[in-house]
Enzyme design. Structure first.
Site, short mmCIF file in Angstrom:
data_model
loop_
_atom_site.label_atom_id
_atom_site.label_comp_id
_atom_site.label_asym_id
_atom_site.label_seq_id
_atom_site.Cartn_x
_atom_site.Cartn_y
_atom_site.Cartn_z
N CYS A 256 -0.99 10.27 -6.07
CA CYS A 256 -1.04 11.70 -5.81
C CYS A 256 -1.77 11.94 -4.48
O CYS A 256 -2.77 11.28 -4.19
CB CYS A 256 -1.75 12.51 -6.89
SG CYS A 256 -0.95 12.38 -8.48
N ARG B 210 1.72 8.15 -1.37
CA ARG B 210 0.79 8.14 -2.49
C ARG B 210 1.47 8.55 -3.80
O ARG B 210 0.89 8.41 -4.87
CB ARG B 210 -0.37 9.11 -2.23
CG ARG B 210 -1.22 8.73 -1.05
CD ARG B 210 -2.34 9.72 -0.89
NE ARG B 210 -3.33 9.56 -1.93
CZ ARG B 210 -4.42 8.83 -1.82
NH1 ARG B 210 -4.66 8.20 -0.70
NH2 ARG B 210 -5.27 8.71 -2.81
N TRP C 262 2.42 11.58 -8.43
CA TRP C 262 2.87 10.35 -9.09
C TRP C 262 2.50 10.56 -10.55
O TRP C 262 1.32 10.58 -10.90
CB TRP C 262 2.16 9.13 -8.49
CG TRP C 262 2.69 7.85 -9.03
CD1 TRP C 262 3.75 7.14 -8.54
CD2 TRP C 262 2.18 7.09 -10.14
NE1 TRP C 262 3.94 6.00 -9.29
CE2 TRP C 262 3.00 5.94 -10.28
CE3 TRP C 262 1.13 7.28 -11.05
CZ2 TRP C 262 2.79 4.99 -11.27
CZ3 TRP C 262 0.93 6.33 -12.03
CH2 TRP C 262 1.76 5.20 -12.13
N ASN D 7 -6.14 15.21 -7.90
CA ASN D 7 -5.79 13.79 -7.87
C ASN D 7 -6.82 13.07 -8.71
O ASN D 7 -8.02 13.25 -8.50
CB ASN D 7 -5.82 13.29 -6.41
CG ASN D 7 -5.58 11.80 -6.31
OD1 ASN D 7 -4.98 11.21 -7.19
ND2 ASN D 7 -6.06 11.19 -5.24
N GLY D 8 -6.38 12.28 -9.68
CA GLY D 8 -7.32 11.57 -10.56
C GLY D 8 -6.82 11.69 -11.99
O GLY D 8 -5.65 11.98 -12.22
N GLU E 219 4.16 -14.01 -4.92
CA GLU E 219 4.27 -12.86 -4.03
C GLU E 219 5.75 -12.58 -3.67
O GLU E 219 6.16 -11.43 -3.60
CB GLU E 219 3.42 -13.10 -2.76
CG GLU E 219 3.50 -12.03 -1.70
CD GLU E 219 3.10 -10.62 -2.15
OE1 GLU E 219 2.58 -10.46 -3.26
OE2 GLU E 219 3.37 -9.67 -1.38
N LYS F 20 7.71 -9.05 -4.40
CA LYS F 20 8.42 -8.30 -3.36
C LYS F 20 9.84 -7.98 -3.81
O LYS F 20 10.31 -6.87 -3.64
CB LYS F 20 8.49 -9.08 -2.03
CG LYS F 20 7.23 -9.21 -1.26
CD LYS F 20 6.79 -7.95 -0.54
CE LYS F 20 5.89 -7.08 -1.36
NZ LYS F 20 4.56 -7.41 -1.62
N GLU G 273 9.85 -5.28 -6.58
CA GLU G 273 9.45 -3.96 -6.09
C GLU G 273 10.55 -3.24 -5.33
O GLU G 273 10.80 -2.07 -5.55
CB GLU G 273 8.29 -4.11 -5.09
CG GLU G 273 6.94 -4.18 -5.67
CD GLU G 273 5.90 -4.21 -4.57
OE1 GLU G 273 5.08 -3.29 -4.53
OE2 GLU G 273 5.90 -5.14 -3.74
N HIS H 224 8.95 -26.33 -19.16
CA HIS H 224 8.28 -25.92 -20.40
C HIS H 224 8.81 -24.58 -20.92
O HIS H 224 8.17 -23.93 -21.73
CB HIS H 224 6.76 -25.86 -20.18
CG HIS H 224 6.17 -27.18 -19.82
ND1 HIS H 224 6.04 -28.21 -20.72
CD2 HIS H 224 5.75 -27.66 -18.63
CE1 HIS H 224 5.53 -29.27 -20.11
NE2 HIS H 224 5.34 -28.96 -18.83
N LYS I 257 1.58 3.91 -3.23
CA LYS I 257 0.87 2.96 -2.36
C LYS I 257 -0.57 2.72 -2.82
O LYS I 257 -1.06 1.61 -2.75
CB LYS I 257 0.88 3.50 -0.93
CG LYS I 257 0.31 2.56 0.12
CD LYS I 257 1.27 1.43 0.40
CE LYS I 257 0.70 0.42 1.36
NZ LYS I 257 1.42 -0.86 1.26
O1 M6R Z 1 -4.50 -1.37 -2.31
P1 M6R Z 1 -4.57 -2.61 -3.16
O2 M6R Z 1 -4.43 -3.86 -2.37
O3 M6R Z 1 -5.78 -2.64 -4.03
O4 M6R Z 1 -3.32 -2.50 -4.10
C1 M6R Z 1 -3.05 -3.46 -5.08
C2 M6R Z 1 -1.63 -3.38 -5.54
O5 M6R Z 1 -1.37 -2.13 -6.10
C3 M6R Z 1 -0.66 -3.61 -4.40
O6 M6R Z 1 -0.87 -4.84 -3.80
C4 M6R Z 1 0.79 -3.56 -4.91
O7 M6R Z 1 1.03 -4.63 -5.76
C5 M6R Z 1 1.74 -3.54 -3.72
N1 M6R Z 1 2.65 -2.45 -3.85
C6 M6R Z 1 2.51 -4.77 -3.57
O8 M6R Z 1 3.47 -4.71 -2.58
#
Ligand code: M6R
Length: 643
Positions: free
Chosen positions: A2, A27, A74, A100-101, A516, A520, A523, A539, A638
């Protein structure tokens, strides 16, 4: 999660608010709304979907008022809908808030407020705030009492005394009402409120969720993130935790709550160094691609000034050589991509300093009473510097007596402010929701930390540190070379864009890269992907493999290269379609893989920095072929400021 904005000044507020929201869209982007003071009334517009939907409806409303608030959402409580979008209005429509919160005790408050006659129009946790303010305001301005139910209170409004004017050093009635309302809340918040009774005033409150105020030539601006204000105001006041502010058209005043009274306080000022290029895509089709291509620069900037006379210098760590030497355990806490960077760091820290290192997801760490002693060095990694779980973990670790070292990308962020020392990753603002360049900045920063610990423990000699540092610096050029040649990546993307699932495998450093890479892909392309240490495949996950099933193997030169090759063959024998990331000059791998993406030879310790680049490009390309929104994938935000 948010984003909120506010504006009080000399221009029409609506376009200013919408521009601010557009910059905060990363956000949250399931719905948005604004409320503007129009004469003696508040007018609000809410829309589901992107900010562009809200922008499109603006001309129909002819809003000219110069004070207002806005929100991009969000969803946490209540589905994305116009009813659940902020701003929320009081029963009488004379007060509006954005939040926000999370309000944890919203259900109890709602039931009390409903009994008092308040009518709710949404399912959000936030709506209780505006009704609490409405109640408090009625008591302050219209002399109602807590025992009056809503109808009585509204009746008394007819004979109301006008709201007092805002005097220097004195909080507005709206701010006092906001402060009374927040005293009933449990949770976290950044709140902006406006009222038609006190035109031009935005009352603000902050607990845990960030809020900044900026003084511009055209008026005062409020935002949950400096991103909305960069290039708009030269500096911002960062509202402290628990602080309040009255923002008027050409000034603002900060207050702290002392024994339930609001007392003038000082806010902390922060300069905004604005580089307009950061917010532009330039020649790139999307921000994710632009940010992937920025990685060589991130490596160089993060390393700048870190090697002095053959020794690693991280003065921001604020620990002496002796104190570092006493560290007997390192615990790294992080989430998502940052967690994957930490998995790489574990290998480096243990390898170079022989200090035991554990890596833990922040959301687990904070709830399991972990063993932390004063000689534990806790490292919190967070791009945004405001991830709720990581922040809670930092607080817990500090209570337990540990020194906490933050690694973040955002200057002045809560992680930076709440840690004992901080290293900035120099990635610059990352706009695409999927982290790419900030991962590289984290890897480089964590590698520096590992070198520093190795040095402090006397396990790395000066010549070794110098040699390793120079090799680390070379990864910038190697990353450039990878970015120049992407054709094999595009071919691989075409061949599995229609798959339903994919398996990423690797060993050692490669296992973290596989994690990672899988994240990606999930996402941005919404393709299911799972990462497994290659040796674990037999396994269980090997049962998934059938002809054409995509297996992406990180098979760069490393002590376990031969083992990874065997695992690739196991997959290939069962019909998998193998994409391998391998080291240039590896002539043998082509016989086991359908697609090989070659990257330059680097030391195994630094291989994640280069090996992840093809996987970032692969994920993006697949997402593009599947018609996905690259920079703003569905359901994500984000900054994850809720648990
Ligand atoms: O801002 P942060 O690094 O604490 O965020 C952690 C995760 O939310 C962040 O890395 C998320 O997994 C990304 N969208 C990955 O691309």
């Amino acid at each position: 999660m948010c984003g909120i904005v506010g504006y009080s000044g000399s221009r029409p507020a609506a376009p200013v608010l919408v521009n601010g929201l557009k910059r905060l869209e990363y956000r949250g982007y399931d719905s948005s709304g604004i409320a503007v003071e129009e004469g003696a009334q508040l007018k609000s517009i809410c829309r589901t979907g992107r900010i562009s939907e809200l922008e499109r409806s603006l001309p129909d409303f002819h809003l000219t008022g110069s004070c207002g608030i806005g929100h991009t959402r969000w969803a946490t409580h209540g589905a994305p809908s116009e009813a659940n979008a902020h701003p929320h209005l009081s029963c009488e429509g004379d007060i509006a808030i954005v939040h926000n919160g999370i309000i944890e005790n919203h259900a109890e408050l709602r039931s009390v407020l409903e009994k008092r006659g308040h009518r709710f129009t949404s399912q959000t946790d936030s709506e209780v705030i505006v009704h609490l303010i409405e109640d408090a305001y009625a008591r302050l301005a219209f002399q109602t009492s807590e025992d009056d139910d809503m109808e009585d209170a509204l009746g008394k409004r007819e004979e109301r005394t006008p709201a007092s004017e805002v005097k220097a050093g004195e909080p507005s009635l709206l701010l006092q009402a906001l402060s009374m309302a927040t005293s009933m809340l449990i949770g976290s918040w950044a709140i902006c409120a406006i009222s038609s009774h006190e035109p031009g005033i935005i009352a603000c409150a902050r607990k845990e969720s960030p809020l900044v105020i900026g003084h511009g030539a055209d008026g005062e601006h409020v935002a949950s993130d400096v991103t909305a204000l960069q290039g708009v105001v030269p500096q911002v006041c960062v509202l402290g935790d628990g602080q309040f502010a009255d923002v008027a058209s050409h000034s603002f005043a900060v207050f702290s709550s002392v024994e339930e009274r609001l007392i003038s306080a000082k806010g902390e000022m922060m300069r905004l160094d604005w580089n307009a290029e950061v917010a532009e895509r330039g020649r790139f089709a999307d921000f994710m691609l632009k940010e992937i291509y920025e990685q060589p620069r991130v490596i160089r900037d993060t390393l700048e000034g870190r090697l002095n006379h053959g020794a690693i210098t991280i003065s921001e760590l604020s620990l002496t050589h002796e104190e570092l030497n006493l560290v007997d355990r390192v615990v790294i806490i992080a989430c998502g991509t940052s967690y994957h960077a930490a998995l790489v760091a574990k290998n480096l820290i243990e390898g170079w300093s022989r200090i035991p290192c554990e890596v833990e997801v922040a959301s687990e760490f904070r709830y399991r009473d972990p063993i932390i002693t004063p000689s534990t060095l806790v490292v919190a990694v967070s791009q945004s510097g405001e991830t709720a779980d990581t922040l809670a973990a930092i607080r817990d670790a500090r209570i337990k007596g540990a020194k906490v070292f933050g690694i973040t990308n955002v200057i002045g962020s809560p992680v930076a402010r709440e840690s004992d020392g901080v290293i900035y990753t120099k990635a610059n603002k990352e706009i695409a929701v999927a982290s790419t360049k900030s991962f590289t900045g984290q890897l480089v920063s964590l590698t520096l930390l590992a070198l520093l610990l190795g040095q402090a423990k006397g396990r790395l000699k000066q010549a070794q540190v110098r040699m390793l540092f120079n090799e680390l610096a070379n990864t910038a050029e190697q990353a450039e070379a990878i970015l120049k040649e992407a054709s094999a990546i595009d071919e691989a993307a075409v061949s599995f864009k229609d798959s339903r699932s994919a398996l990423f495998i690797g060993r050692g450093m490669g296992a973290a890269v596989a994690e990672e890479g899988a994240l990606k892909l999930k996402e941005v392309s919404y393709l299911h992907a799972e990462a497994y240490p290659a040796g674990e495949m037999k396994h269980g996950p090997i049962a998934l493999i059938e002809p054409g099933f995509p297996v992406i193997a990180v098979a760069t030169q490393s002590p376990t290269y031969d083992k990874v090759l065997s695992n690739i063959q196991e997959a290939k024998t069962r019909g998998a379609m193998v994409v391998a990331v391998a080291t240039e000059g590896d002539e043998g791998i082509g016989q086991f893989a359908d697609h090989v993406i070659f990257i330059p030879r680097v030391r195994d310790a630094f291989s994640p920095i280069t090996a992840i680049i093809p996987l970032q490009l692969l994920a993006r390309k697949i997402a593009l072929l599947r018609g996905c929104n690259i920079d703003q994938p569905r359901n994500l935000a984000k900054s994850v400021t809720v648990e």
